[in-house]
Design a protein around this motif. Sequence first.
Motif, PDB file in Angstrom:
ATOM      1  N   PRO A   1      12.435  51.904  61.636  1.00  0.00           N
ATOM      2  CA  PRO A   1      11.812  53.003  60.880  1.00  0.00           C
ATOM      3  C   PRO A   1      10.322  52.721  60.713  1.00  0.00           C
ATOM      4  O   PRO A   1       9.880  51.563  60.745  1.00  0.00           O
ATOM      5  CB  PRO A   1      12.548  52.991  59.542  1.00  0.00           C
ATOM      6  CG  PRO A   1      13.107  51.614  59.420  1.00  0.00           C
ATOM      7  CD  PRO A   1      13.400  51.143  60.818  1.00  0.00           C
ATOM      8  N   PHE A   2       9.538  53.777  60.525  1.00  0.00           N
ATOM      9  CA  PHE A   2       8.091  53.599  60.441  1.00  0.00           C
ATOM     10  C   PHE A   2       7.689  52.730  59.244  1.00  0.00           C
ATOM     11  O   PHE A   2       6.660  52.064  59.285  1.00  0.00           O
ATOM     12  CB  PHE A   2       7.395  54.959  60.362  1.00  0.00           C
ATOM     13  CG  PHE A   2       7.296  55.627  61.701  1.00  0.00           C
ATOM     14  CD1 PHE A   2       6.607  55.032  62.755  1.00  0.00           C
ATOM     15  CD2 PHE A   2       7.890  56.861  61.918  1.00  0.00           C
ATOM     16  CE1 PHE A   2       6.525  55.641  63.996  1.00  0.00           C
ATOM     17  CE2 PHE A   2       7.803  57.489  63.152  1.00  0.00           C
ATOM     18  CZ  PHE A   2       7.122  56.876  64.201  1.00  0.00           C
ATOM     19  N   ALA A   3       8.510  52.729  58.203  1.00  0.00           N
ATOM     20  CA  ALA A   3       8.196  51.866  57.059  1.00  0.00           C
ATOM     21  C   ALA A   3       8.208  50.393  57.477  1.00  0.00           C
ATOM     22  O   ALA A   3       7.331  49.619  57.071  1.00  0.00           O
ATOM     23  CB  ALA A   3       9.199  52.104  55.934  1.00  0.00           C
ATOM     24  N   GLU A   4       9.171  50.013  58.306  1.00  0.00           N
ATOM     25  CA  GLU A   4       9.232  48.627  58.765  1.00  0.00           C
ATOM     26  C   GLU A   4       8.160  48.342  59.810  1.00  0.00           C
ATOM     27  O   GLU A   4       7.603  47.235  59.855  1.00  0.00           O
ATOM     28  CB  GLU A   4      10.624  48.337  59.341  1.00  0.00           C
ATOM     29  CG  GLU A   4      11.726  48.330  58.295  1.00  0.00           C
ATOM     30  CD  GLU A   4      13.048  47.880  58.872  1.00  0.00           C
ATOM     31  OE1 GLU A   4      13.034  47.094  59.851  1.00  0.00           O
ATOM     32  OE2 GLU A   4      14.098  48.302  58.361  1.00  0.00           O
ATOM     33  N   VAL A   5       7.875  49.334  60.670  1.00  0.00           N
ATOM     34  CA  VAL A   5       6.798  49.161  61.643  1.00  0.00           C
ATOM     35  C   VAL A   5       5.482  48.922  60.910  1.00  0.00           C
ATOM     36  O   VAL A   5       4.663  48.079  61.318  1.00  0.00           O
ATOM     37  CB  VAL A   5       6.672  50.398  62.551  1.00  0.00           C
ATOM     38  CG1 VAL A   5       5.492  50.250  63.505  1.00  0.00           C
ATOM     39  CG2 VAL A   5       7.964  50.611  63.351  1.00  0.00           C
TER      40      VAL A   5
END
Length: 257
Positions: free
Chosen positions: A76-80
Amino acid sequence: MLGSARAQRETYVGAWLPEPLPEAAGWSSGPQGAPADPADQVTLDESVSMAFLVALESMTPAERVALILHDVFGYPFAEVAEITGRTPAACRQLASTARRRVSAVRPPAAPRTRQASIVRDFKKAWKAKDIGALIGLLDPGATVTGDGGGVAPAALRPIEGGEQVARYLADLAHAAPGNVTLLERTVNGQPGLVAQQDRATVAVYAFEIAGDHITRIWAILNPRKLRPWATGSHAHAIGPPPAAAAAQPPLPSNADA
């Protein structure tokens, strides 16, 4: 590390292409080799295709990381954002830009079975030195790019135009010795060809196919990039070997073309 890789590319002789990735089996895989989820295999094949890997080279390092982590590995973009030290919105924008770069250079792929059929017809036409058949299989704007790395003979720039490519391939088939075998193999998850001389791999060919025509051919001749394709599981032909194939330089220098 990225800076070092970029510096090596800048001093590389001729066109630089990613290393071709082998698959032990040919195009027809049995039940034991089938993936648990066919959709997963399709995603994997697309993410390692030569067209996709070449498109990655046109991206900035940040675009590349965002696209691969999110679209290929499913982060997910939060982890990226945590991994890259950027905001989720910035990572989303980077991935969006990267997707546009991919779409700009990679047309919708033909179904795999159709790709295999077209590559097989290409192999037969090349063996027969049939210029008309080759022209019929190539897109009018087709290009062929060779990577010899200054070690193996290859063109410094791509050859462009379906007719020009077809005529060159026919000339190449005329010049090739008879101890060369052209094998049908999976290259970067897609149907491709492998040229072997005395059972030693001398070239690997990857294809981009849109509709019923070949739009791009990538020929990797640099022996350093062909080590995974040495004799062994990749050395068995599907069907009888052709009388001639690409043992001579698959791409001439532009001065010789």
